[in-house]
Structure formats: C-alpha cells, structure tokens
Design a protein around this motif. Structure first.
Motif, PDB file in Angstrom:
ATOM      1  N   ARG A 120      -7.006  -0.590  -5.134  1.00  0.00           N
ATOM      2  CA  ARG A 120      -5.756  -1.074  -4.533  1.00  0.00           C
ATOM      3  C   ARG A 120      -4.547  -0.397  -5.174  1.00  0.00           C
ATOM      4  O   ARG A 120      -3.558  -0.120  -4.525  1.00  0.00           O
ATOM      5  CB  ARG A 120      -5.631  -2.608  -4.676  1.00  0.00           C
ATOM      6  CG  ARG A 120      -6.680  -3.415  -3.944  1.00  0.00           C
ATOM      7  CD  ARG A 120      -6.737  -3.144  -2.459  1.00  0.00           C
ATOM      8  NE  ARG A 120      -5.479  -3.299  -1.761  1.00  0.00           N
ATOM      9  CZ  ARG A 120      -4.991  -4.437  -1.303  1.00  0.00           C
ATOM     10  NH1 ARG A 120      -5.660  -5.551  -1.453  1.00  0.00           N
ATOM     11  NH2 ARG A 120      -3.832  -4.474  -0.664  1.00  0.00           N
ATOM     12  N   SER A 121      -4.652  -0.137  -6.486  1.00  0.00           N
ATOM     13  CA  SER A 121      -3.511   0.475  -7.186  1.00  0.00           C
ATOM     14  C   SER A 121      -3.245   1.886  -6.676  1.00  0.00           C
ATOM     15  O   SER A 121      -2.151   2.419  -6.830  1.00  0.00           O
ATOM     16  CB  SER A 121      -3.746   0.490  -8.698  1.00  0.00           C
ATOM     17  OG  SER A 121      -4.617   1.552  -9.039  1.00  0.00           O
ATOM     18  N   LEU A 122      -4.260   2.503  -6.059  1.00  0.00           N
ATOM     19  CA  LEU A 122      -4.070   3.843  -5.498  1.00  0.00           C
ATOM     20  C   LEU A 122      -3.491   3.781  -4.092  1.00  0.00           C
ATOM     21  O   LEU A 122      -3.281   4.818  -3.461  1.00  0.00           O
ATOM     22  CB  LEU A 122      -5.410   4.589  -5.461  1.00  0.00           C
ATOM     23  CG  LEU A 122      -5.961   5.025  -6.816  1.00  0.00           C
ATOM     24  CD1 LEU A 122      -7.419   5.428  -6.695  1.00  0.00           C
ATOM     25  CD2 LEU A 122      -5.136   6.180  -7.376  1.00  0.00           C
ATOM     26  N   GLY A 123      -3.272   2.570  -3.591  1.00  0.00           N
ATOM     27  CA  GLY A 123      -2.688   2.427  -2.265  1.00  0.00           C
ATOM     28  C   GLY A 123      -3.711   2.176  -1.172  1.00  0.00           C
ATOM     29  O   GLY A 123      -3.362   2.097   0.009  1.00  0.00           O
ATOM     30  N   LEU A 124      -5.002   2.046  -1.546  1.00  0.00           N
ATOM     31  CA  LEU A 124      -6.013   1.751  -0.534  1.00  0.00           C
ATOM     32  C   LEU A 124      -5.850   0.324  -0.017  1.00  0.00           C
ATOM     33  O   LEU A 124      -5.525  -0.580  -0.786  1.00  0.00           O
ATOM     34  CB  LEU A 124      -7.426   1.913  -1.124  1.00  0.00           C
ATOM     35  CG  LEU A 124      -8.143   3.227  -0.847  1.00  0.00           C
ATOM     36  CD1 LEU A 124      -7.447   4.374  -1.572  1.00  0.00           C
ATOM     37  CD2 LEU A 124      -9.594   3.163  -1.278  1.00  0.00           C
ATOM     38  N   ASN A 135       0.837  -1.206   0.000  1.00  0.00           N
ATOM     39  CA  ASN A 135       0.000   0.000   0.000  1.00  0.00           C
ATOM     40  C   ASN A 135       0.867   1.250   0.000  1.00  0.00           C
ATOM     41  O   ASN A 135       0.553   2.250  -0.639  1.00  0.00           O
ATOM     42  CB  ASN A 135      -0.937   0.005   1.201  1.00  0.00           C
ATOM     43  CG  ASN A 135      -1.955  -1.118   1.135  1.00  0.00           C
ATOM     44  OD1 ASN A 135      -2.274  -1.613   0.054  1.00  0.00           O
ATOM     45  ND2 ASN A 135      -2.441  -1.536   2.284  1.00  0.00           N
ATOM     46  N   GLU A 183     -14.504  13.654  -6.047  1.00  0.00           N
ATOM     47  CA  GLU A 183     -14.366  12.612  -5.017  1.00  0.00           C
ATOM     48  C   GLU A 183     -13.487  11.455  -5.492  1.00  0.00           C
ATOM     49  O   GLU A 183     -12.750  10.862  -4.702  1.00  0.00           O
ATOM     50  CB  GLU A 183     -15.756  12.080  -4.621  1.00  0.00           C
ATOM     51  CG  GLU A 183     -16.551  13.068  -3.786  1.00  0.00           C
ATOM     52  CD  GLU A 183     -18.047  12.729  -3.715  1.00  0.00           C
ATOM     53  OE1 GLU A 183     -18.730  13.347  -2.901  1.00  0.00           O
ATOM     54  OE2 GLU A 183     -18.510  11.866  -4.491  1.00  0.00           O
ATOM     55  N   LEU A 239     -10.175  10.807  -3.129  1.00  0.00           N
ATOM     56  CA  LEU A 239     -10.302   9.598  -2.308  1.00  0.00           C
ATOM     57  C   LEU A 239      -8.960   9.111  -1.734  1.00  0.00           C
ATOM     58  O   LEU A 239      -8.805   8.994  -0.517  1.00  0.00           O
ATOM     59  CB  LEU A 239     -10.952   8.472  -3.120  1.00  0.00           C
ATOM     60  CG  LEU A 239     -11.121   7.145  -2.375  1.00  0.00           C
ATOM     61  CD1 LEU A 239     -12.266   7.237  -1.380  1.00  0.00           C
ATOM     62  CD2 LEU A 239     -11.366   5.990  -3.336  1.00  0.00           C
ATOM     63  N   ALA A 240      -8.011   8.832  -2.639  1.00  0.00           N
ATOM     64  CA  ALA A 240      -6.746   8.257  -2.165  1.00  0.00           C
ATOM     65  C   ALA A 240      -5.930   9.253  -1.331  1.00  0.00           C
ATOM     66  O   ALA A 240      -5.407   8.874  -0.272  1.00  0.00           O
ATOM     67  CB  ALA A 240      -5.935   7.718  -3.340  1.00  0.00           C
ATOM     68  N   LYS A 297      -7.741   9.113   2.098  1.00  0.00           N
ATOM     69  CA  LYS A 297      -7.752   7.850   2.834  1.00  0.00           C
ATOM     70  C   LYS A 297      -6.364   7.248   2.990  1.00  0.00           C
ATOM     71  O   LYS A 297      -6.091   6.550   3.958  1.00  0.00           O
ATOM     72  CB  LYS A 297      -8.663   6.833   2.127  1.00  0.00           C
ATOM     73  CG  LYS A 297     -10.096   7.265   2.020  1.00  0.00           C
ATOM     74  CD  LYS A 297     -10.754   7.401   3.395  1.00  0.00           C
ATOM     75  CE  LYS A 297     -12.098   8.092   3.268  1.00  0.00           C
ATOM     76  NZ  LYS A 297     -12.706   8.360   4.591  1.00  0.00           N
ATOM     77  N   VAL A 298      -5.499   7.461   2.017  1.00  0.00           N
ATOM     78  CA  VAL A 298      -4.173   6.839   2.077  1.00  0.00           C
ATOM     79  C   VAL A 298      -3.149   7.803   2.670  1.00  0.00           C
ATOM     80  O   VAL A 298      -2.369   7.436   3.541  1.00  0.00           O
ATOM     81  CB  VAL A 298      -3.724   6.363   0.672  1.00  0.00           C
ATOM     82  CG1 VAL A 298      -2.347   5.733   0.735  1.00  0.00           C
ATOM     83  CG2 VAL A 298      -4.733   5.373   0.102  1.00  0.00           C
ATOM     84  N   LEU A 350     -15.197   1.379   0.771  1.00  0.00           N
ATOM     85  CA  LEU A 350     -15.453   2.653   0.099  1.00  0.00           C
ATOM     86  C   LEU A 350     -15.828   2.512  -1.372  1.00  0.00           C
ATOM     87  O   LEU A 350     -16.472   3.385  -1.938  1.00  0.00           O
ATOM     88  CB  LEU A 350     -14.217   3.561   0.213  1.00  0.00           C
ATOM     89  CG  LEU A 350     -13.789   3.894   1.639  1.00  0.00           C
ATOM     90  CD1 LEU A 350     -12.389   4.482   1.663  1.00  0.00           C
ATOM     91  CD2 LEU A 350     -14.783   4.851   2.271  1.00  0.00           C
ATOM     92  N   ASP A 394     -10.397  -0.876   3.026  1.00  0.00           N
ATOM     93  CA  ASP A 394     -10.893   0.409   2.529  1.00  0.00           C
ATOM     94  C   ASP A 394     -11.468   0.268   1.120  1.00  0.00           C
ATOM     95  O   ASP A 394     -12.490   0.879   0.800  1.00  0.00           O
ATOM     96  CB  ASP A 394      -9.768   1.455   2.518  1.00  0.00           C
ATOM     97  CG  ASP A 394      -9.674   2.167   3.863  1.00  0.00           C
ATOM     98  OD1 ASP A 394     -10.577   1.963   4.701  1.00  0.00           O
ATOM     99  OD2 ASP A 394      -8.712   2.920   4.068  1.00  0.00           O
ATOM    100  N   MET A 398      -1.747  11.588  -6.156  1.00  0.00           N
ATOM    101  CA  MET A 398      -0.927  10.961  -5.121  1.00  0.00           C
ATOM    102  C   MET A 398       0.531  11.388  -5.248  1.00  0.00           C
ATOM    103  O   MET A 398       1.393  10.876  -4.528  1.00  0.00           O
ATOM    104  CB  MET A 398      -1.029   9.435  -5.222  1.00  0.00           C
ATOM    105  CG  MET A 398      -2.412   8.888  -4.935  1.00  0.00           C
ATOM    106  SD  MET A 398      -2.913   9.146  -3.212  1.00  0.00           S
ATOM    107  CE  MET A 398      -1.945   7.876  -2.396  1.00  0.00           C
ATOM    108  N   ARG A 409       1.783   4.160  -3.418  1.00  0.00           N
ATOM    109  CA  ARG A 409       1.627   5.620  -3.397  1.00  0.00           C
ATOM    110  C   ARG A 409       2.572   6.270  -4.410  1.00  0.00           C
ATOM    111  O   ARG A 409       2.289   7.342  -4.929  1.00  0.00           O
ATOM    112  CB  ARG A 409       1.994   6.176  -2.025  1.00  0.00           C
ATOM    113  CG  ARG A 409       1.057   5.737  -0.933  1.00  0.00           C
ATOM    114  CD  ARG A 409       1.564   6.263   0.388  1.00  0.00           C
ATOM    115  NE  ARG A 409       0.937   5.550   1.481  1.00  0.00           N
ATOM    116  CZ  ARG A 409       1.242   5.751   2.766  1.00  0.00           C
ATOM    117  NH1 ARG A 409       2.183   6.613   3.092  1.00  0.00           N
ATOM    118  NH2 ARG A 409       0.628   5.073   3.691  1.00  0.00           N
TER     119      ARG A 409
END
Lengths: 240, 223
Positions: free
Chosen positions: B128-132, A73, A96, A100-101, A104-105, B140, B136, A153, A77
C-alpha cells in the motif's frame, strides 16, 4: 513541503502523538531521534496515511492526507517509505520487486519500468542481483532493494523508519552510504534513526521525540553540542 | 478342498478394463468438482470464521468441526438418506458430490485460515505504501504467497477426495470406479481380481495428482 500541525494520534487509551507540529521543506533532511515507543515511527505512518490520526492535520504539497476524499494511492506515489523490516516481497525477484509499483500504479510498460528499476538498483549497488530472490540476499542488500523499490516511483519525499535497526552491524554502513548518496542528491527526507553520528552528519535539522512530543528541534550542532532541554541531554548521554 | 483353492482368472477381469476406465473418469469428475466447490466454499467459510458476526463465525466453526470430526461416510449418508427423509431426494451422484464437498470445504477452510495468517500484514502495508490499491496488494502480494502455503494441503485434500468417492457405493452409485467394480464383482464373484485392478487405478490416479502437483510447485514456487 510536508506540514504537520498539532497532530494527535492514539491507540485506544494510549497517546502516541501529542500535538506534534513539524514542517519539512523541499530538499531538507530532518532526522527524528528519541527512545523506543516515543511515537517516531508512528508519525511516518501518519504522513503517508497508513495510520489515521485523531486530531490536527498533515498536508503534503498542500494535499490534506487525512481528509475524506483524498486519493491516498495517488498521494503515496510521491512519498517513498522504507521500513525497519525491509518487507521485501519474497515471491518476486529483485527486479520484479522494483518494477511492480511503476507497472501497476504508474501503468508503465514492462520495458520502461525495467529500465528505471535497473537504474535504481545499480544506484544502490545491486545491479548484479536483478534475477535473485530476496531470500538469497543479505539483510543489507534487501534493505537497499527496498530503497530502490521506493525510489523507482520517483518520489518527492523519502521516509526512512529505523532502516538500519534490524541489520547486523557490519551491514549498516552500506545502507547508510545509500542514504547519504540520496541526501547529497537533494532528496527531501525524514529519517527516524538511532544512528546518531549519521543523523548529525546528513541532517539539516534534528528533532528529539519523547512521549509523543517534540521536545527540542534544531540544527545538528545545537542538538548534539548544546542541547537546551534536560530531556534531550539525558537521552543523548544515555546513547552516546 | 483347502481354504486357498481360489484360482485367479485375470483374462475376464482385464476384459472389463474399458468399463472400469469409464468408471475411473466418473471418479475423477467427482473429485475435481468436489474440490472446485470445496475451494470456493472453503474460502467463504474461512472469511466467515474471521467475521465479528457471531452467527457467521458460529456457522463456519460448526461446519468445520463436523466435517473434520465425523466420518466422511456419515457425511455422505446424511446427504443421501438424511435429506431423503425430509423429502429432498437427490441422485446418488449429487448426494456423494455434496458429501465430499462438505468434507473438502471443512478441511480447506482451516487450510486457508492458516494461509491467511502466514502472510504478515507488513506485506500489505509495504504494498500500500507504494501506492498499490487494496485489491492489487491482495491480488499481487498476499494471494501468491498464500497460495504457496495452502498448495500442499490442497493436494492432499485432492487425493483424499479421490479416495472418498469410493464411498459412493453406500448410496447406490454404480457409475464410478468402485461402483462399476462392485457390479462386476456381484455378477462374477471375481472379487480379488476386480478390486486389485481398481486399487491399482486409484493408486495411479492419486500418484498422477501428487506428481502433477509437484511439477506445478516446482514451476511456480521458485523462491
């Protein structure tokens, strides 16, 4: 930098990547060309750990992607990826989707994330679509939104997986323009593409894939003007 | 004296309204509880059904098959008289609740299974590719989209649950709307009046649920 060393990947008995090695330096743009099913897209999925590998190694900035204990995860990033089927989140607005990322990340506040998202969306020419839902956008706009979503990101690397293949021909140009912009800004990019003209124009190096192997890699001039391998010549003759 | 010499007596019937409204509250309580338990069990059943363990998936399939292909009345009978015969004596309310929950869970399990299939795996992949994290991404991205797909079938099941509570009368429940109505009926023989009022109440409760659901859907599913 991204180091790919003798990577092997198979789905069951089908070998998709056969000892693939490739290094991509910071600031470099590398295009991967080749026929369908040659393993190009799979390689991108392996780089950010969305797909496991059966041999070899991939390291991003020295971090082993497939080692046990690697925080994928966190790694992701730094690696933005844009897919052929843009994969917009349909239940979220454009804004949104992009915030989002970061929220949340990266745990940004809403205001911080929105400031970045607006900036990125304006960057790709969608500053007037913030409150729209993806279903109301054209394919090209959704794909540009997906690019903005990845860029929000602040990744060090961008992977593009045939991002124009599912678009109507008249929408391809706007997405390529966005990528051209990124390349010009010095983003490190690996793009799997069927757009030969574009690959030739923006790439520092072009790799030709066939049957899970890199058959030839070199400057755009070499690959497109004087390919060394008969397979490369045959492929280029069939698509150009 | 003809066949149709029945004279309507609405006044005494309307005097029973407070008692019937109290019964309606029990009806709503039963329907809501059976839905809450039904949703929880339905989610578990739909996950079990997708399991590789044959025992788990077999159990879920059996539950769904029986719930969907036998009369609700039979399911409630089993919960009351069937379990009673093997020594498990349940209160009418509890037996009815179990019977309807069984039915709800069976139908909702299939609804949820469809909902899970409706969200393509590429959505999870993109998240997942965004790092979630996996949690999540599910919470989400997958769940909200799934919720939209299952929302209308869930509303239908809620209405069906309300109507099924009327079957409580066969296991001796006398506190819900039908039970109260039936007691008034046997005391007064004003069958038409009481049951007509009860029918209107059922209609209004069901209508309230569907209109409420429509308002929620309008608010939530703007895309």
């Amino acid at each position: 930098m991204i180091e790919i060393e003798r990577v092997k990947k198979s789905f069951g008995s089908l070998t998709v990547l056969d000892e693939v090695s490739l290094s991509v330096n910071t600031g470099e743009v590398v295009s991967i060309i080749g026929g369908s099913g040659s393993g190009k897209s799979t390689l991108l999925m392996c780089i950010n750990g969305l797909e496991p590998i059966q041999g070899g190694r991939i390291a991003v900035d020295g971090i082993e992607v497939h080692a046990a204990g690697t925080d994928l995860n966190k790694l992701r990033r730094n690696i933005g990826i844009v897919f052929q089927q843009w994969n917009a989140f349909p239940h979220l607005t454009v804004l949104e989707n992009v915030t989002l990322a970061p929220r949340k990340v990266l745990k940004m506040s809403r205001a911080e994330a929105e400031a970045i998202a607006v900036q990125q969306l304006e960057h790709v020419g969608l500053g007037d679509k913030l409150k729209a839902f993806p279903g109301k956008l054209s394919g090209g706009q959704q794909q540009r939104m997906a690019i903005a979503r990845a860029l929000a990101m602040s990744p060090k690397y961008m992977l593009f997986d045939e991002v124009t293949s599912a678009l109507d021909p008249q929408l391809v140009g706007e997405v390529l323009d966005t990528m051209r912009l990124l390349a010009g800004e010095g983003m490190t990019m690996i793009l799997v593409t069927h757009e030969m003209g574009f690959a030739r124009e923006v790439s520092d190096r072009v790799a030709f894939f066939k049957s899970g192997k890199i058959h030839e890699i070199g400057s755009p001039q070499q690959i497109f003007e004087s390919p060394q391998m008969p397979e490369t010549r045959a492929f280029l003759n069939s698509v150009l | 004296m003809g066949v149709f010499n029945y004279t309507f007596h609405w006044r005494p019937a309307f005097q029973a309204l407070p008692a019937m409204l109290e019964g309606a509250l029990v009806t709503i309580q039963l329907a809501v509880l059976s839905m809450l338990f039904g949703i929880a069990i339905g989610v578990v059943l739909s996950l079990m059904r997708g399991s590789k363990n044959r025992l788990l998936s077999g159990f879920a399939v059996t539950w769904v098959e029986i719930a969907r292909n036998t009369p609700a009345l039979f399911q409630i009978y089993i919960a009351y008289f069937g379990l009673g015969q093997i020594g498990i004596r349940l209160d009418s309310f509890i037996a009815l609740l179990i019977g309807i929950t069984f039915n709800n869970a069976g139908y909702l399990a299939e609804t949820f299974r469809g909902g899970m299939r409706a969200v393509p795996p590429t959505q999870t992949r993109a998240a997942r590719s965004l790092g979630l994290s996996a949690v999540d991404a599910y919470r989400l991205i997958v769940l909200p989209q799934m919720f939209r797909v299952v929302f209308h079938p869930m509303t239908n099941q809620m209405v069906w649950a309300i109507l099924m509570t009327s079957l409580g009368v066969v296991v001796g429940l006398n506190t819900d709307l039908t039970g109260v109505t039936q007691e008034l009926n046997v005391k007064t023989f004003r069958t038409f009046e009481y049951f007509a009022i009860a029918a209107v109440m059922y209609y209004l409760i069901a209508k309230f649920v569907t209109l409420g659901a429509r308002a929620i859907a309008w608010r939530l599913f703007r895309y």
